[in-house]
Design a protein around this motif. Structure first.
Motif, PDB file in Angstrom:
ATOM      1  N   SER B  52      54.905  35.557  28.269  1.00  0.00           N
ATOM      2  CA  SER B  52      54.438  36.789  27.634  1.00  0.00           C
ATOM      3  C   SER B  52      53.671  36.524  26.348  1.00  0.00           C
ATOM      4  N   ASP B  53      53.666  35.259  25.873  1.00  0.00           N
ATOM      5  CA  ASP B  53      52.921  34.940  24.653  1.00  0.00           C
ATOM      6  C   ASP B  53      51.548  34.357  24.951  1.00  0.00           C
ATOM      7  N   LYS B  54      51.309  34.013  26.227  1.00  0.00           N
ATOM      8  CA  LYS B  54      50.057  33.351  26.549  1.00  0.00           C
ATOM      9  C   LYS B  54      48.991  34.393  26.927  1.00  0.00           C
ATOM     10  N   ALA B  55      47.973  34.535  26.078  1.00  0.00           N
ATOM     11  CA  ALA B  55      46.899  35.491  26.359  1.00  0.00           C
ATOM     12  C   ALA B  55      45.835  34.809  27.214  1.00  0.00           C
ATOM     13  N   VAL B  56      45.317  35.559  28.183  1.00  0.00           N
ATOM     14  CA  VAL B  56      44.233  35.025  29.021  1.00  0.00           C
ATOM     15  C   VAL B  56      43.115  36.054  29.100  1.00  0.00           C
ATOM     16  N   ASP B  57      41.889  35.564  29.314  1.00  0.00           N
ATOM     17  CA  ASP B  57      40.764  36.478  29.544  1.00  0.00           C
ATOM     18  C   ASP B  57      39.902  35.943  30.674  1.00  0.00           C
ATOM     19  N   ALA B  58      38.751  36.584  30.890  1.00  0.00           N
ATOM     20  CA  ALA B  58      37.940  36.289  32.070  1.00  0.00           C
ATOM     21  C   ALA B  58      37.379  34.865  32.061  1.00  0.00           C
ATOM     22  N   SER B  59      37.357  34.196  30.896  1.00  0.00           N
ATOM     23  CA  SER B  59      36.836  32.823  30.853  1.00  0.00           C
ATOM     24  C   SER B  59      37.703  31.892  31.687  1.00  0.00           C
ATOM     25  N   LEU B  60      38.914  32.340  31.968  1.00  0.00           N
ATOM     26  CA  LEU B  60      39.855  31.598  32.808  1.00  0.00           C
ATOM     27  C   LEU B  60      39.274  31.284  34.184  1.00  0.00           C
ATOM     28  N   LEU B  61      38.321  32.133  34.638  1.00  0.00           N
ATOM     29  CA  LEU B  61      37.813  31.998  35.994  1.00  0.00           C
ATOM     30  C   LEU B  61      36.549  31.145  36.076  1.00  0.00           C
ATOM     31  N   LYS B  62      36.077  30.659  34.938  1.00  0.00           N
ATOM     32  CA  LYS B  62      34.858  29.859  34.946  1.00  0.00           C
ATOM     33  C   LYS B  62      35.171  28.425  35.366  1.00  0.00           C
ATOM     34  N   GLY B  63      34.190  27.799  36.010  1.00  0.00           N
ATOM     35  CA  GLY B  63      34.315  26.367  36.286  1.00  0.00           C
ATOM     36  C   GLY B  63      34.639  26.005  37.714  1.00  0.00           C
ATOM     37  N   GLN B  64      35.236  26.932  38.465  1.00  0.00           N
ATOM     38  CA  GLN B  64      35.501  26.631  39.869  1.00  0.00           C
ATOM     39  C   GLN B  64      35.629  27.922  40.657  1.00  0.00           C
ATOM     40  N   VAL B  65      35.442  27.789  41.973  1.00  0.00           N
ATOM     41  CA  VAL B  65      35.576  28.969  42.824  1.00  0.00           C
ATOM     42  C   VAL B  65      37.050  29.349  42.900  1.00  0.00           C
ATOM     43  N   THR B  66      37.343  30.620  42.677  1.00  0.00           N
ATOM     44  CA  THR B  66      38.731  31.065  42.618  1.00  0.00           C
ATOM     45  C   THR B  66      38.944  32.242  43.559  1.00  0.00           C
ATOM     46  N   LEU B  67      40.081  32.263  44.218  1.00  0.00           N
ATOM     47  CA  LEU B  67      40.488  33.440  44.964  1.00  0.00           C
ATOM     48  C   LEU B  67      41.466  34.211  44.080  1.00  0.00           C
ATOM     49  N   VAL B  68      41.058  35.406  43.661  1.00  0.00           N
ATOM     50  CA  VAL B  68      41.929  36.246  42.844  1.00  0.00           C
ATOM     51  C   VAL B  68      42.612  37.235  43.768  1.00  0.00           C
ATOM     52  N   ASN B  69      43.940  37.197  43.759  1.00  0.00           N
ATOM     53  CA  ASN B  69      44.702  38.069  44.656  1.00  0.00           C
ATOM     54  C   ASN B  69      45.523  39.065  43.829  1.00  0.00           C
ATOM     55  N   VAL B  70      45.334  40.361  44.144  1.00  0.00           N
ATOM     56  CA  VAL B  70      46.071  41.411  43.436  1.00  0.00           C
ATOM     57  C   VAL B  70      47.312  41.742  44.256  1.00  0.00           C
ATOM     58  N   TRP B  71      48.477  41.583  43.645  1.00  0.00           N
ATOM     59  CA  TRP B  71      49.723  41.809  44.377  1.00  0.00           C
ATOM     60  C   TRP B  71      50.728  42.528  43.483  1.00  0.00           C
ATOM     61  N   GLY B  72      51.868  42.870  44.049  1.00  0.00           N
ATOM     62  CA  GLY B  72      52.950  43.476  43.286  1.00  0.00           C
ATOM     63  C   GLY B  72      54.232  43.375  44.081  1.00  0.00           C
ATOM     64  N   GLU B  73      55.321  43.327  43.385  1.00  0.00           N
ATOM     65  CA  GLU B  73      56.608  43.179  44.066  1.00  0.00           C
ATOM     66  C   GLU B  73      56.904  44.406  44.917  1.00  0.00           C
ATOM     67  N   TRP B  74      56.367  45.565  44.496  1.00  0.00           N
ATOM     68  CA  TRP B  74      56.631  46.842  45.162  1.00  0.00           C
ATOM     69  C   TRP B  74      55.843  47.000  46.458  1.00  0.00           C
ATOM     70  N   CYS B  75      55.002  46.004  46.749  1.00  0.00           N
ATOM     71  CA  CYS B  75      54.045  46.152  47.853  1.00  0.00           C
ATOM     72  C   CYS B  75      54.496  45.333  49.050  1.00  0.00           C
ATOM     73  N   PRO B  76      54.950  46.011  50.116  1.00  0.00           N
ATOM     74  CA  PRO B  76      55.502  45.281  51.272  1.00  0.00           C
ATOM     75  C   PRO B  76      54.463  44.404  51.974  1.00  0.00           C
ATOM     76  N   THR B  77      53.225  44.862  52.015  1.00  0.00           N
ATOM     77  CA  THR B  77      52.208  44.082  52.721  1.00  0.00           C
ATOM     78  C   THR B  77      51.956  42.757  51.996  1.00  0.00           C
ATOM     79  N   CYS B  78      52.138  42.760  50.648  1.00  0.00           N
ATOM     80  CA  CYS B  78      51.926  41.527  49.882  1.00  0.00           C
ATOM     81  C   CYS B  78      52.901  40.441  50.324  1.00  0.00           C
ATOM     82  N   LYS B  79      54.103  40.871  50.720  1.00  0.00           N
ATOM     83  CA  LYS B  79      55.104  39.893  51.157  1.00  0.00           C
ATOM     84  C   LYS B  79      54.637  39.233  52.453  1.00  0.00           C
ATOM     85  N   ARG B  80      54.044  40.046  53.329  1.00  0.00           N
ATOM     86  CA  ARG B  80      53.567  39.485  54.602  1.00  0.00           C
ATOM     87  C   ARG B  80      52.337  38.617  54.397  1.00  0.00           C
ATOM     88  N   GLU B  81      51.671  38.805  53.262  1.00  0.00           N
ATOM     89  CA  GLU B  81      50.444  38.049  53.024  1.00  0.00           C
ATOM     90  C   GLU B  81      50.731  36.678  52.418  1.00  0.00           C
TER      91      GLU B  81
END
Lengths: 174, 175
Positions: B52-81
């Motif tokens: 909770s102390d580590k701040a991140v911003d969009a520069s985190l995604l620079k430098g390599q191809v990244t798959l960003v996945n939006v998930w949540g514990e409340w989401c049943p389909t995320c578990k199957r994914e």
């Protein structure tokens, strides 16, 4: 006997309960859909109402965000609320939504090359229909029914006189 | 005999409309073009799920191809994914998670239970990053190139066959 008596008393109470339950369900729907976004300024309130009626919920197939219980519609209503309070124009808000969720969320899509068929389509179809009607009328104008020859004229006369006879007979029967 | 070809015009119009509408019927109404394709990943400033102390911003995604996945514990389909995401990580894909509208405890528990294919998880409890990404339901995935541009948007669940059919080719395409 007692059972029958109870049977007679019970229905009104059951009916009352059902009525109360129905009213509660309806009220719950009203409260949920509104999220209680309220503006003291009636002008802002009417803009809020208009925007939430004309932005489409991206999660639902065909519901405005003001009319949908899905979480994303709630987020979008919150965004509209905040943006109005900080003084964004209606266009700013619509642009911000389309930037994130696509033109899909605009119930009135922008006029672009891509959407020309959408906007002009109905007018073009009506125009084509009018042209077709005009063409038909023009081609029929001046056309006359072919003249009857002697045989046909005689047949027509006998048919008509027979019809008159039958008509008179009917009247005398009455 | 008079030429009456124009009598076929309504039939022609009908045929064109029928083909058009038939295509529309077969289309999946929930999948549509993302508004963010070819655009920069939206700016954000959030912490990670892990710290909770580590701040991140969009520069985190620079430098390599990244798959960003939006998930949540409340989401049943995320578990199957998750098995698909773990398989992608095993193939060397760089994955970043966005824990969307979740609590830290639930998010952590989800990763403990279903595995953690993510190099890092952005913690988005209010769904603010999700909103800027135009996410309207988890799971959703984005492929972001090395310059931070969004190149592909996958709405909904990555099916096992999507790994080879869609995701891997898209990742290779933007390498």
């Amino acid at each position: 006997m007692a059972v029958i008596a109870r049977g007679r008393v019970a229905p009104p109470r059951a009916l009352m309960l059902a009525l109360v339950a129905t009213v509660l369900v309806v009220l719950a729907g009203v409260v949920c859909a509104d999220d209680l976004h309220h503006f003291d300024d009636p002008a802002l309130q009417s803009r809020y109402d208009a925007l939430t009626e004309t932005l489409r919920c991206p999660k639902c197939q065909n519901q405005a965000i003001g009319d949908s219980g899905s979480p994303i519609a709630g987020d979008m209503r919150r965004y509209v609320d905040r943006a109005l309070r900080r003084g964004d124009s209606d266009d700013d808000i619509r642009d911000a939504m389309a930037e994130r969720f696509g033109d899909y969320v605009l119930y009135r899509p922008p006029l672009e090359w891509r959407t020309v068929a959408l906007w002009a389509g109905p007018g073009v179809v009506v125009l084509l229909g009018l042209l077709a009607i005009a063409a038909v009328i023009r081609s029929r104008r001046g056309e006359q029914a072919p003249a009857l020859d002697e045989n046909e004229r005689q047949r027509l006369e006998t048919l008509l006189s027979r019809h008159d006879r039958l008509d008179n007979q009917d009247r005398s029967d009455q | 005999m008079k030429k009456r070809y124009w009598l076929f015009v309504p039939l022609l119009i009908f045929a064109v409309l029928a083909v058009l509408l038939w295509q529309g019927l077969g289309r999946d109404p929930s999948s549509r073009e993302s508004a963010l394709l070819e655009k920069l990943f939206p700016a954000f400033s959030l912490t990670t799920l892990e710290d909770s102390d580590k701040a991140v911003d969009a520069s985190l995604l620079k430098g390599q191809v990244t798959l960003v996945n939006v998930w949540g514990e409340w989401c049943p389909t995320c578990k199957r994914e998750m098995p698909q995401l773990l398989a992608l990580a095993e193939r060397g894909v760089h994955l970043v998670g966005v824990d969307y509208k979740d609590t830290r405890d639930n998010g952590q528990r989800f990763l403990d239970e279903f595995g953690n294919p993510f190099a890092l998880n952005i913690f988005d409890p209010e769904g603010s990053l999700g909103f800027d990404l135009g996410v309207y339901g988890a799971p959703e995935s984005f492929i972001v190139d090395a310059n931070g541009n969004i190149r592909y948007h996958h709405t909904g669940y990555i099916k096992p066959e999507d790994i080879d059919d869609v995701i891997m080719p898209e990742i290779q395409r933007w390498q």
